[in-house]
Design a protein around this motif. Structure first.
Motif, mmCIF file in Angstrom:
data_model
loop_
_atom_site.group_PDB
_atom_site.id
_atom_site.type_symbol
_atom_site.label_atom_id
_atom_site.label_comp_id
_atom_site.label_asym_id
_atom_site.label_seq_id
_atom_site.Cartn_x
_atom_site.Cartn_y
_atom_site.Cartn_z
ATOM 1 N N ALA A 1 -4.875 -10.938 2.301
ATOM 2 C CA ALA A 1 -6.283 -11.370 2.273
ATOM 3 C C ALA A 1 -7.145 -10.256 1.676
ATOM 4 O O ALA A 1 -8.053 -10.518 0.870
ATOM 5 N N ASP A 2 -6.848 -9.006 2.004
ATOM 6 C CA ASP A 2 -7.585 -7.855 1.429
ATOM 7 C C ASP A 2 -7.386 -7.780 -0.074
ATOM 8 O O ASP A 2 -8.330 -7.514 -0.828
ATOM 9 N N VAL A 3 -6.141 -7.985 -0.497
ATOM 10 C CA VAL A 3 -5.836 -7.944 -1.937
ATOM 11 C C VAL A 3 -6.673 -8.999 -2.662
ATOM 12 O O VAL A 3 -7.248 -8.741 -3.726
ATOM 13 N N ARG A 4 -6.764 -10.180 -2.078
ATOM 14 C CA ARG A 4 -7.496 -11.266 -2.738
ATOM 15 C C ARG A 4 -8.989 -10.956 -2.827
ATOM 16 O O ARG A 4 -9.650 -11.295 -3.795
ATOM 17 N N ARG A 5 -9.496 -10.276 -1.780
ATOM 18 C CA ARG A 5 -10.923 -9.895 -1.817
ATOM 19 C C ARG A 5 -11.167 -8.787 -2.849
ATOM 20 O O ARG A 5 -12.132 -8.806 -3.586
ATOM 21 N N ARG A 6 -10.236 -7.833 -2.879
ATOM 22 C CA ARG A 6 -10.436 -6.647 -3.725
ATOM 23 C C ARG A 6 -10.289 -6.956 -5.218
ATOM 24 O O ARG A 6 -10.998 -6.418 -6.052
ATOM 25 N N TRP A 7 -9.308 -7.844 -5.561
ATOM 26 C CA TRP A 7 -9.090 -8.176 -6.979
ATOM 27 C C TRP A 7 -9.178 -9.701 -7.136
ATOM 28 O O TRP A 7 -8.158 -10.381 -7.362
ATOM 29 N N PRO A 8 -10.415 -10.254 -7.012
ATOM 30 C CA PRO A 8 -10.583 -11.716 -6.954
ATOM 31 C C PRO A 8 -10.155 -12.428 -8.230
ATOM 32 O O PRO A 8 -9.968 -13.633 -8.226
ATOM 33 N N PHE A 9 -9.984 -11.667 -9.318
ATOM 34 C CA PHE A 9 -9.597 -12.320 -10.577
ATOM 35 C C PHE A 9 -8.109 -12.656 -10.619
ATOM 36 O O PHE A 9 -7.650 -13.350 -11.513
ATOM 37 N N LEU A 10 -7.323 -12.173 -9.640
ATOM 38 C CA LEU A 10 -5.891 -12.533 -9.626
ATOM 39 C C LEU A 10 -5.753 -13.952 -9.097
ATOM 40 O O LEU A 10 -6.362 -14.299 -8.081
ATOM 41 N N ASP A 11 -4.919 -14.779 -9.751
ATOM 42 C CA ASP A 11 -4.683 -16.104 -9.172
ATOM 43 C C ASP A 11 -3.822 -15.929 -7.915
ATOM 44 O O ASP A 11 -3.221 -14.873 -7.688
ATOM 45 N N ALA A 12 -3.781 -16.981 -7.096
ATOM 46 C CA ALA A 12 -3.142 -16.863 -5.778
ATOM 47 C C ALA A 12 -1.669 -16.462 -5.893
ATOM 48 O O ALA A 12 -1.169 -15.626 -5.128
ATOM 49 N N LEU A 13 -0.973 -17.030 -6.877
ATOM 50 C CA LEU A 13 0.460 -16.719 -7.015
ATOM 51 C C LEU A 13 0.669 -15.257 -7.382
ATOM 52 O O LEU A 13 1.530 -14.573 -6.828
ATOM 53 N N THR A 14 -0.143 -14.778 -8.326
ATOM 54 C CA THR A 14 0.011 -13.391 -8.775
ATOM 55 C C THR A 14 -0.364 -12.424 -7.655
ATOM 56 O O THR A 14 0.324 -11.411 -7.443
ATOM 57 N N ALA A 15 -1.436 -12.742 -6.932
ATOM 58 C CA ALA A 15 -1.830 -11.857 -5.819
ATOM 59 C C ALA A 15 -0.690 -11.777 -4.804
ATOM 60 O O ALA A 15 -0.322 -10.681 -4.345
ATOM 61 N N GLY A 16 -0.110 -12.917 -4.465
ATOM 62 C CA GLY A 16 0.990 -12.931 -3.483
ATOM 63 C C GLY A 16 2.202 -12.174 -4.004
ATOM 64 O O GLY A 16 2.803 -11.358 -3.309
ATOM 65 N N ARG A 17 2.544 -12.432 -5.248
ATOM 66 C CA ARG A 17 3.706 -11.749 -5.830
ATOM 67 C C ARG A 17 3.516 -10.241 -5.829
ATOM 68 O O ARG A 17 4.392 -9.475 -5.429
#
Ligand SMILES: Cc1cc2nc3c(=O)[nH]c(=O)nc-3n(C[C@H](O)[C@H](O)[C@H](O)COP(=O)(O)OP(=O)(O)OC[C@H]3O[C@@H](n4cnc5c(N)ncnc54)[C@H](O)[C@@H]3O)c2cc1C
Length: 487
Positions: A398-414
């Motif tokens: 969840a922190d990663v998604r907030r910090r780099w919001p331009f990553l799509d969900a799959l890339t953020a998870g990967r």
């Protein structure tokens, strides 16, 4: 440390060599690891990728191995919560196979002998609902816990952890031979350079016997017993995050594991192997065997045409004289090669799961020859990126998604799984990425080249990531072109 003179020369950059390099460097030893190919290019990227005790080894009375591996599963889940994820395994009961009481007894032992605390225990389940997704003709079974790891990344993280403690890691550098002189090994590498080492570690996997033959004055032990194991990949066969462990009529078991979101990984086989260990390939009889093994359980049968990929690896096992390839011990054996003078230690067998303990045991054995080494330390020190706050992967993502919001969900998870907290070093203050395809950015490629010894598109698409499964030819070409242009 000068690469010309080291305490320890490690031959082989699979999980065992990289694990020993990290441990040894952290104990203050000067370490050079040479890998002829890429890190994890061979057996250590071809496994079933389970961090497990090995339920089936209980039938072979391998209690030492199972106990150590189960205890290690707990340790590794704590050291790499980004990379290693818990997984539930469903074993359907089948009438003509092991009786329920026998499986229950095995699972009771499995739950208890390794000091399980992080994972839920086993239980009997009905296969009518989600636990039986995709299956037909089976009503009941058991579910138990183990864990899953990206094996090739585990190797890269160990190499990185070693380098950060001063080890020199040289990929695409082969060991060509060594002789003893003045209390040192003088080793020749295939780039023509020599290095003096106070001891050598031979973790050459399937080539462990060959390397022993290249060490002057060392008697080659029995060669390793080479046993090939193959996997096939098919489009996802069922819903759910659990894996299946299917009993087969030859008493072996075969896994079906959710793989890279879109696929099911099916394996493995056990086939005596005599060919070149650098290029094992799946044989048609192995494909038939794996299809047959799962078809007795899945509602929709599969055949060779359903295969979208396969890979094979060669296990370098210690030859305990067992007739059947499935029965050869999976435990590791460490041998010392000389009576006196500079020592060589060779590793036979072992599991991805037990690499850290193998490293500790290897260094214990070398301690009399390298008495200035420090004590064991790796049980408490997270692997690079594994220091997630409270070990909580979901909160971290969840922190990663907030910090780099331009990553799509799959890339953020990967990326959160692959790099853990090191994602900061990959993305830093980026506000956008240049996507080469499949979410692989130029920044990520730069990081993998600069920090993780990646050189080719294959290193990046198949070992540092598994994006090779998802991207097209055009993306592969773009990655290759980008690599050529940055040289
Ligand atoms: C099919 C299969 C499934 C498996 N499943 C699991 C599993 O689910 N869980 C588990 O815990 N374990 C599993 N294993 C076991 C595990 O994969 C191996 O025990 C482990 O990867 C062995 O690692 P290694 O470092 O000893 O060998 P390798 O990974 O083969 O590394 C040896 C390295 O030495 C290098 N080398 C050789 N000669 C030289 C030289 N002269 N100079 C420089 N470098 C050299 C090679 O290039 C190679 O990269 C599986 C194995 C197989 C084959």
């Amino acid at each position: 440390m000068s690469p010309g003179e080291v305490d320890l020369l490690i031959i082989g950059g699979g999980v065992n060599g990289a694990g020993i390099a990290r441990d040894a460097a952290g104990r203050g030893l000067g370490v050079l690891l040479v890998e002829r190919d890429d890190l994890a290019a061979h057996t250590s990227s071809s496994s079933t990728k389970l961090i497990h005790g090995g339920l089936r080894y209980l039938e072979y009375y391998e209690f030492r191995l199972v106990r150590e591996a189960l205890a290690e599963r707990e340790v590794l889940l704590g050291l790499a919560p980004h990379l290693i994820k818990p997984m539930r395994f469903v074993m359907p009961l089948a009438e003509d196979m092991r009786p329920a009481w026998m499986i229950r007894t095995g699972l009771f032992l499995y739950d208890h002998i390794g000091g399980r605390t992080r994972l839920p225990k086993s239980e009997g389940v009905s296969l009518d609902g989600p636990w039986g997704a995709g299956l037909a003709g089976v009503e009941k079974g058991f579910v138990y816990s183990d864990a899953w790891v990206d094996d090739a990344r585990l190797v890269a993280l160990n190499a990185l952890g070693a380098a950060e403690r001063g080890a020199i890691i040289r990929t695409h550098t082969g060991f060509a031979g060594a002789r003893r002189e003045g209390g040192r090994w003088i080793a020749t590498l295939d780039d023509g350079t020599t290095v003096a080492a106070r001891a050598i570690v031979n973790t050459a996997g399937p080539w462990v016997g060959q390397v022993l033959g290249e060490l002057a004055g060392v008697h080659a032990e029995r060669p390793p017993r080479l046993v090939k194991g193959s996997h096939i990949l098919v489009r996802r066969l069922y819903e759910g995050e659990h894996a299946y462990i299917f009993q087969n009529d030859d008493k072996r078991i075969v896994f079906a594991i959710p793989y890279e979101r879109d696929f099911t990984l099916i394996g493995t086989t056990d086939k005596p192997y005599e060919g070149d260990p650098s290029a094992p390939r799946i044989d048609p009889d192995e494909i038939d065997y794996l299809c047959r093994a799962v078809n007795r359980y899945f509602a929709k049968p599969i055949g060779p045409d359903d295969m979208v990929g396969s890979y094979s690896g060669v296990r370098p096992l210690f030859d305990d004289g067992a007739e059947d390839a499935s029965a050869v011990t999976r435990d590791y054996v460490l041998t010392l090669g000389v009576e006196e003078g500079p020592q060589v230690l060779s590793a036979f067998g072992g599991k991805i799961t037990t690499y850290r303990r193998l490293a500790e045991h290897a260094l214990d054995k070398l301690k009399p020859f390298l008495p200035h080494m420090g004590p064991a330390w790796t049980a408490d020190e997270p692997l690079p990126g594994g220091d997630l706050p409270d070990g909580d992967f979901d909160a971290f993502l969840a922190d990663v998604r907030r910090r780099w919001p331009f990553l799509d969900a799959l890339t953020a998870g990967r990326m959160a799984h692959a790099y853990g907290t090191r994602i900061e070093r990959v993305l830093g203050d980026a506000t956008a990425i240049i996507d080469l395809g499949g979410g692989l950015s130029t920044r990520e490629v730069d990081y993998l080249v600069e920090r993780e010894w990646a050189r080719t598109a294959e290193d990046i698409l198949w070992r540092r990531t598994k994006l090779g499964l998802h991207v097209d030819e055009e993306t592969r070409r773009r990655v290759s072109d980008y690599l050529s242009n940055r040289r």
